[in-house]
Scaffold this motif. Structure first.
Motif, PDB file in Angstrom:
ATOM      1  N   GLN A  27       0.846  -1.214   0.000  1.00  0.00           N
ATOM      2  CA  GLN A  27       0.000   0.000   0.000  1.00  0.00           C
ATOM      3  C   GLN A  27       0.874   1.254   0.000  1.00  0.00           C
ATOM      4  OE1 GLN A  27      -3.348  -0.217  -0.133  1.00  0.00           O
ATOM      5  NE2 GLN A  27      -3.382  -2.433   0.066  1.00  0.00           N
ATOM      6  N   PHE A  28       2.046   1.142  -0.583  1.00  0.00           N
ATOM      7  CA  PHE A  28       2.984   2.274  -0.606  1.00  0.00           C
ATOM      8  C   PHE A  28       3.252   2.618  -2.068  1.00  0.00           C
ATOM      9  CE2 PHE A  28       7.247   4.217  -0.146  1.00  0.00           C
ATOM     10  CZ  PHE A  28       6.983   5.116   0.877  1.00  0.00           C
ATOM     11  N   ALA A  29       2.530   3.607  -2.549  1.00  0.00           N
ATOM     12  CA  ALA A  29       2.630   3.973  -3.963  1.00  0.00           C
ATOM     13  C   ALA A  29       3.795   4.937  -4.184  1.00  0.00           C
ATOM     14  CB  ALA A  29       1.329   4.620  -4.421  1.00  0.00           C
ATOM     15  N   VAL A  30       4.591   4.646  -5.201  1.00  0.00           N
ATOM     16  CA  VAL A  30       5.745   5.485  -5.536  1.00  0.00           C
ATOM     17  C   VAL A  30       5.663   5.854  -7.020  1.00  0.00           C
ATOM     18  CG1 VAL A  30       8.275   5.658  -5.528  1.00  0.00           C
ATOM     19  CG2 VAL A  30       7.121   4.188  -3.853  1.00  0.00           C
ATOM     20  N   GLY A  31       6.006   7.098  -7.321  1.00  0.00           N
ATOM     21  CA  GLY A  31       6.061   7.542  -8.716  1.00  0.00           C
ATOM     22  C   GLY A  31       7.385   8.224  -8.987  1.00  0.00           C
ATOM     23  N   ILE A  47       5.871  -1.653  -9.142  1.00  0.00           N
ATOM     24  CA  ILE A  47       5.025  -2.764  -9.601  1.00  0.00           C
ATOM     25  C   ILE A  47       5.325  -3.951  -8.694  1.00  0.00           C
ATOM     26  CG2 ILE A  47       4.374  -4.240 -11.534  1.00  0.00           C
ATOM     27  CD1 ILE A  47       5.660  -2.103 -13.406  1.00  0.00           C
ATOM     28  N   GLU A  48       4.363  -4.254  -7.816  1.00  0.00           N
ATOM     29  CA  GLU A  48       4.593  -5.328  -6.841  1.00  0.00           C
ATOM     30  C   GLU A  48       4.145  -6.681  -7.397  1.00  0.00           C
ATOM     31  OE1 GLU A  48       2.890  -3.950  -3.113  1.00  0.00           O
ATOM     32  OE2 GLU A  48       4.563  -2.544  -2.890  1.00  0.00           O
ATOM     33  N   ASN A  49       4.500  -7.713  -6.653  1.00  0.00           N
ATOM     34  CA  ASN A  49       4.157  -9.067  -7.060  1.00  0.00           C
ATOM     35  C   ASN A  49       3.861  -9.890  -5.812  1.00  0.00           C
ATOM     36  OD1 ASN A  49       4.967 -12.038  -7.944  1.00  0.00           O
ATOM     37  ND2 ASN A  49       4.518 -10.852  -9.773  1.00  0.00           N
ATOM     38  N   VAL A  87      10.986  10.770   0.894  1.00  0.00           N
ATOM     39  CA  VAL A  87      11.595   9.444   1.019  1.00  0.00           C
ATOM     40  C   VAL A  87      12.649   9.262  -0.074  1.00  0.00           C
ATOM     41  CG1 VAL A  87      11.114   6.966   1.060  1.00  0.00           C
ATOM     42  CG2 VAL A  87       9.386   8.569   1.899  1.00  0.00           C
ATOM     43  N   PRO A  88      13.885   8.944   0.303  1.00  0.00           N
ATOM     44  CA  PRO A  88      14.924   8.757  -0.714  1.00  0.00           C
ATOM     45  C   PRO A  88      14.798   7.406  -1.417  1.00  0.00           C
ATOM     46  CG  PRO A  88      15.838   8.362   1.457  1.00  0.00           C
ATOM     47  CD  PRO A  88      14.404   8.790   1.671  1.00  0.00           C
ATOM     48  N   PRO A  89      15.458   7.261  -2.577  1.00  0.00           N
ATOM     49  CA  PRO A  89      15.434   5.971  -3.291  1.00  0.00           C
ATOM     50  C   PRO A  89      16.164   4.897  -2.493  1.00  0.00           C
ATOM     51  CG  PRO A  89      16.344   7.721  -4.680  1.00  0.00           C
ATOM     52  CD  PRO A  89      16.227   8.268  -3.299  1.00  0.00           C
TER      53      PRO A  89
HETATM   54  N1  THU Z   1       9.853   1.390  -3.629  1.00  0.00           N
HETATM   55  C1  THU Z   1      10.095   2.114  -4.754  1.00  0.00           C
HETATM   56  O1  THU Z   1       9.304   2.109  -5.699  1.00  0.00           O
HETATM   57  N2  THU Z   1      11.248   2.835  -4.807  1.00  0.00           N
HETATM   58  C2  THU Z   1      12.201   2.866  -3.844  1.00  0.00           C
HETATM   59  O2  THU Z   1      13.244   3.465  -4.025  1.00  0.00           O
HETATM   60  C3  THU Z   1      11.961   2.178  -2.570  1.00  0.00           C
HETATM   61  C4  THU Z   1      10.739   1.358  -2.478  1.00  0.00           C
HETATM   62  C5  THU Z   1       8.622   0.595  -3.560  1.00  0.00           C
HETATM   63  C6  THU Z   1       8.837  -0.899  -3.582  1.00  0.00           C
HETATM   64  C7  THU Z   1       7.601  -1.409  -2.903  1.00  0.00           C
HETATM   65  O3  THU Z   1       6.580  -1.556  -3.870  1.00  0.00           O
HETATM   66  C8  THU Z   1       7.204  -0.286  -1.957  1.00  0.00           C
HETATM   67  O4  THU Z   1       7.935   0.857  -2.350  1.00  0.00           O
HETATM   68  C9  THU Z   1       7.505  -0.594  -0.495  1.00  0.00           C
HETATM   69  O5  THU Z   1       8.807  -1.011  -0.336  1.00  0.00           O
END
Ligand code: THU
Length: 136
Positions: A27-31, A47-49, A87-89
């Protein structure tokens, strides 16, 4: 930065990417919006699995799209999550970005078009792996 894109416009692109996030498990959406030096934007979302380890981060989706289109020169990336905090990468994405970007590559973390901060890749990954890198 390419003159045709302002930071708020790039953030809008990252938010647009985030809206496509497939993240039913965390439930953690990132763009992410990756800007090439030619001015083209590559959007990516996480894109989770159900086999969790197969999840792909938004940043790596964006860079994979770009490289597969023949684009390998980038000036900056904008990353946005659904959180107010920036939130950093993750480390894996930093290493993958490092493969293709200059030392002064810019990472912009954003929660909205009016709340963002600028960093450089080397702020988060000062000593990336490469075949030439070594410690004393
Ligand atoms: N996630 C990213 O898309 N980028 C990042 O740099 C860190 C984490 C995503 C992966 C997963 O779908 C969700 O965040 C939680 O870890």
């Amino acid at each position: 930065m390419s003159p045709q894109w302002t930071v708020p416009q790039l953030i809008q692109q990252a938010i647009k990417a985030r809206q496509q996030s497939y993240s039913p498990y965390s439930q953690f959406a990132v763009g992410a919006a990756l800007l090439s030096t030619s001015g083209k934007i590559y959007r990516g979302c996480n894109i989770e699995n159900s086999s969790y380890g197969l999840t792909i981060c938004a940043e790596r989706v964006a860079i994979g799209k770009a490289v597969s289109e023949g684009d390998r020169q980038f000036s900056q990336i904008v990353i946005t999550t659904q959180r107010e905090l920036l939130v950093p990468p993750c480390g894996a994405c930093l290493q993958v970005l490092n493969e293709f970007v200059p030392h002064d590559f810019e990472i912009i973390l954003a929660s909205s078009t009016s709340h963002f901060e600028h960093y450089f890749l080397h702020d988060f990954l000062p000593r990336p792996f490469s075949f030439d890198s070594h410690v004393k």
